[in-house]
Design a protein around this motif. Structure first.
Motif, PDB file in Angstrom:
ATOM      1  N   ASP A   1      67.680  10.556 -59.891  1.00  0.00           N
ATOM      2  CA  ASP A   1      67.115  11.739 -59.810  1.00  0.00           C
ATOM      3  C   ASP A   1      65.726  12.447 -59.501  1.00  0.00           C
ATOM      4  N   GLU A   2      65.176  12.169 -60.842  1.00  0.00           N
ATOM      5  CA  GLU A   2      63.895  12.349 -61.384  1.00  0.00           C
ATOM      6  C   GLU A   2      63.217  12.010 -60.346  1.00  0.00           C
ATOM      7  N   ALA A   3      63.044  10.570 -60.111  1.00  0.00           N
ATOM      8  CA  ALA A   3      61.911  10.129 -59.413  1.00  0.00           C
ATOM      9  C   ALA A   3      62.179  10.291 -57.739  1.00  0.00           C
ATOM     10  N   ILE A   4      63.082  10.546 -57.677  1.00  0.00           N
ATOM     11  CA  ILE A   4      63.052  10.934 -55.688  1.00  0.00           C
ATOM     12  C   ILE A   4      62.257  12.034 -55.822  1.00  0.00           C
ATOM     13  N   GLN A   5      62.745  13.092 -56.418  1.00  0.00           N
ATOM     14  CA  GLN A   5      62.574  14.859 -56.671  1.00  0.00           C
ATOM     15  C   GLN A   5      60.648  14.138 -56.848  1.00  0.00           C
ATOM     16  N   LEU A   6      59.843  13.576 -57.701  1.00  0.00           N
ATOM     17  CA  LEU A   6      58.682  13.425 -56.984  1.00  0.00           C
ATOM     18  C   LEU A   6      58.209  13.005 -56.590  1.00  0.00           C
ATOM     19  N   LEU A   7      58.946  11.909 -55.879  1.00  0.00           N
ATOM     20  CA  LEU A   7      59.008  11.100 -54.612  1.00  0.00           C
ATOM     21  C   LEU A   7      58.647  12.541 -53.351  1.00  0.00           C
ATOM     22  N   LYS A   8      59.628  12.819 -52.735  1.00  0.00           N
ATOM     23  CA  LYS A   8      59.690  13.670 -51.782  1.00  0.00           C
ATOM     24  C   LYS A   8      59.044  15.072 -52.473  1.00  0.00           C
ATOM     25  N   ALA A   9      58.404  15.578 -52.995  1.00  0.00           N
ATOM     26  CA  ALA A   9      56.845  16.368 -54.180  1.00  0.00           C
ATOM     27  C   ALA A   9      55.836  15.802 -52.979  1.00  0.00           C
ATOM     28  N   ASP A  10      55.475  14.791 -53.959  1.00  0.00           N
ATOM     29  CA  ASP A  10      54.444  13.591 -53.564  1.00  0.00           C
ATOM     30  C   ASP A  10      54.793  13.023 -52.217  1.00  0.00           C
ATOM     31  N   GLY A  11      55.511  13.687 -51.154  1.00  0.00           N
ATOM     32  CA  GLY A  11      55.135  13.345 -49.905  1.00  0.00           C
ATOM     33  C   GLY A  11      56.120  11.794 -49.349  1.00  0.00           C
ATOM     34  N   TYR A  12      56.702  11.221 -49.986  1.00  0.00           N
ATOM     35  CA  TYR A  12      57.006  10.332 -49.695  1.00  0.00           C
ATOM     36  C   TYR A  12      58.695  10.398 -48.574  1.00  0.00           C
ATOM     37  N   GLN A  13      58.124   9.489 -48.044  1.00  0.00           N
ATOM     38  CA  GLN A  13      59.743   9.473 -47.443  1.00  0.00           C
ATOM     39  C   GLN A  13      60.524   8.382 -47.782  1.00  0.00           C
ATOM     40  N   VAL A  14      61.881   8.379 -48.263  1.00  0.00           N
ATOM     41  CA  VAL A  14      62.661   8.205 -49.317  1.00  0.00           C
ATOM     42  C   VAL A  14      63.453   7.002 -48.614  1.00  0.00           C
ATOM     43  N   TYR A  15      63.983   5.430 -48.582  1.00  0.00           N
ATOM     44  CA  TYR A  15      64.801   4.843 -48.104  1.00  0.00           C
ATOM     45  C   TYR A  15      65.296   4.305 -49.153  1.00  0.00           C
ATOM     46  N   GLY A  16      66.714   4.236 -49.005  1.00  0.00           N
ATOM     47  CA  GLY A  16      67.565   2.480 -49.717  1.00  0.00           C
ATOM     48  C   GLY A  16      67.976   1.370 -48.921  1.00  0.00           C
ATOM     49  N   ILE A  17      67.430   0.032 -49.894  1.00  0.00           N
ATOM     50  CA  ILE A  17      68.079  -0.634 -48.900  1.00  0.00           C
ATOM     51  C   ILE A  17      69.220  -1.420 -49.233  1.00  0.00           C
ATOM     52  N   GLU A  18      70.551  -1.263 -48.693  1.00  0.00           N
ATOM     53  CA  GLU A  18      71.104  -1.594 -48.648  1.00  0.00           C
ATOM     54  C   GLU A  18      71.943  -1.473 -47.303  1.00  0.00           C
ATOM     55  N   GLN A  19      73.223  -1.851 -47.677  1.00  0.00           N
ATOM     56  CA  GLN A  19      73.864  -1.914 -46.121  1.00  0.00           C
ATOM     57  C   GLN A  19      75.042  -0.707 -46.012  1.00  0.00           C
ATOM     58  N   VAL A  20      75.077   0.190 -45.282  1.00  0.00           N
ATOM     59  CA  VAL A  20      75.674   1.145 -44.945  1.00  0.00           C
ATOM     60  C   VAL A  20      75.872   1.682 -43.432  1.00  0.00           C
ATOM     61  N   GLU A  21      77.450   2.737 -43.268  1.00  0.00           N
ATOM     62  CA  GLU A  21      77.187   3.255 -42.206  1.00  0.00           C
ATOM     63  C   GLU A  21      75.298   3.877 -41.618  1.00  0.00           C
ATOM     64  N   LYS A  22      75.312   3.259 -40.234  1.00  0.00           N
ATOM     65  CA  LYS A  22      74.076   3.952 -39.256  1.00  0.00           C
ATOM     66  C   LYS A  22      72.681   3.443 -40.254  1.00  0.00           C
ATOM     67  N   SER A  23      73.519   2.207 -40.620  1.00  0.00           N
ATOM     68  CA  SER A  23      71.780   1.882 -41.639  1.00  0.00           C
ATOM     69  C   SER A  23      70.726   0.939 -40.461  1.00  0.00           C
ATOM     70  N   ILE A  24      69.260   1.376 -40.521  1.00  0.00           N
ATOM     71  CA  ILE A  24      68.985   0.405 -40.036  1.00  0.00           C
ATOM     72  C   ILE A  24      68.218  -0.428 -40.109  1.00  0.00           C
ATOM     73  N   SER A  25      68.151  -1.568 -39.426  1.00  0.00           N
ATOM     74  CA  SER A  25      68.223  -3.112 -39.257  1.00  0.00           C
ATOM     75  C   SER A  25      66.100  -2.823 -39.649  1.00  0.00           C
ATOM     76  N   LEU A  26      66.409  -4.215 -40.307  1.00  0.00           N
ATOM     77  CA  LEU A  26      65.166  -3.891 -40.767  1.00  0.00           C
ATOM     78  C   LEU A  26      63.551  -4.496 -39.775  1.00  0.00           C
ATOM     79  N   GLU A  27      63.924  -5.091 -38.830  1.00  0.00           N
ATOM     80  CA  GLU A  27      63.361  -5.391 -37.177  1.00  0.00           C
ATOM     81  C   GLU A  27      62.937  -4.356 -37.110  1.00  0.00           C
ATOM     82  N   GLN A  28      64.291  -2.979 -36.696  1.00  0.00           N
ATOM     83  CA  GLN A  28      63.983  -2.671 -36.148  1.00  0.00           C
ATOM     84  C   GLN A  28      63.386  -1.380 -36.728  1.00  0.00           C
ATOM     85  N   PHE A  29      63.002  -0.684 -37.979  1.00  0.00           N
ATOM     86  CA  PHE A  29      62.340   0.332 -38.699  1.00  0.00           C
ATOM     87  C   PHE A  29      60.850  -0.309 -37.930  1.00  0.00           C
ATOM     88  N   SER A  30      60.125   1.316 -38.198  1.00  0.00           N
ATOM     89  CA  SER A  30      58.652   1.359 -37.706  1.00  0.00           C
ATOM     90  C   SER A  30      58.104   1.818 -38.541  1.00  0.00           C
TER      91      SER A  30
END
Length: 183
Positions: free
Chosen positions: A87-116
């Motif tokens: 939580d601490e890390a994500i708060q800092l990352l988002k405050a610094d303008g980072y998009q945060v993505y989990g690398i995980e198999q979930v519903e509606k995940s983006i397949s790596l080759e489709q991510f841009s």
């Protein structure tokens, strides 16, 4: 074909590495157990000029000989920070303008080759525990999830292998194109 000698590899010195323009990617390692996995991710982050690594929870921290065994000095080049919670890390990352993505198999995940992404997009990639993956509470805070396509019976990769695959793909998108070589 001749194997290149060490002095022919144009390796950066530690100072040159620290001054080099980095890819705007921060790797987040959430509760990784293995020191060798942590060291391997440091080595990969060095190879691809990744901005930093965030170590979370009980993820081992340098200096430690078992991390250094696989990092081969990359803990001296790659910037890293420790956070007790994701939580601490994500708060800092988002405050610094980072998009945060989990690398995980979930519903509606983006397949790596489709991510841009654009080269100047600030991106944080969260890799989870070897057995449990990225925590559900962490996934709830992510902007999305990226999944590595897998074709065999096993649908998991070692964290260090997954990091190598994903980081190369993120960097490959923006590597200057060279003419194709035919053999």
């Amino acid at each position: 074909m001749r194997k290149l000698e060490m002095d022919e590899l144009n390796r950066k010195s530690i100072d040159e590495f620290k001054q080099a323009e980095k890819n705007k990617i921060i790797v987040v390692l959430e509760n990784i157990r293995s020191m060798q996995n942590v060291g391997s991710v440091f080595r990969t982050a060095d190879a691809f000029l990744i901005e930093a690594i965030y170590l979370i929870g009980y993820t081992p921290q340098p200096p430690h000989r078992d991390i250094h065994k696989t990092a081969l000095g990359a803990t001296e080049t790659v910037q890293w920070n420790y956070f007790s919670t994701t939580d601490e890390a994500i708060q800092l990352l988002k405050a610094d303008g980072y998009q945060v993505y989990g690398i995980e198999q979930v519903e509606k995940s983006i397949s790596l080759e489709q991510f841009s992404r654009k080269a100047d997009d600030k991106l944080a990639l969260i890799f989870g525990n070897e057995a449990m993956g990225v925590e559900q509470s962490t996934l709830a805070q992510c902007d999305g999830c990226i999944e590595i396509p897998q074709l065999g019976m096993k649908h998991s990769l070692n964290i260090s292998v997954a990091a190598g695959v994903v980081l190369w793909e993120m960097v490959r998108m923006h590597v200057t194109s060279s003419p194709k070589v035919e053999f």
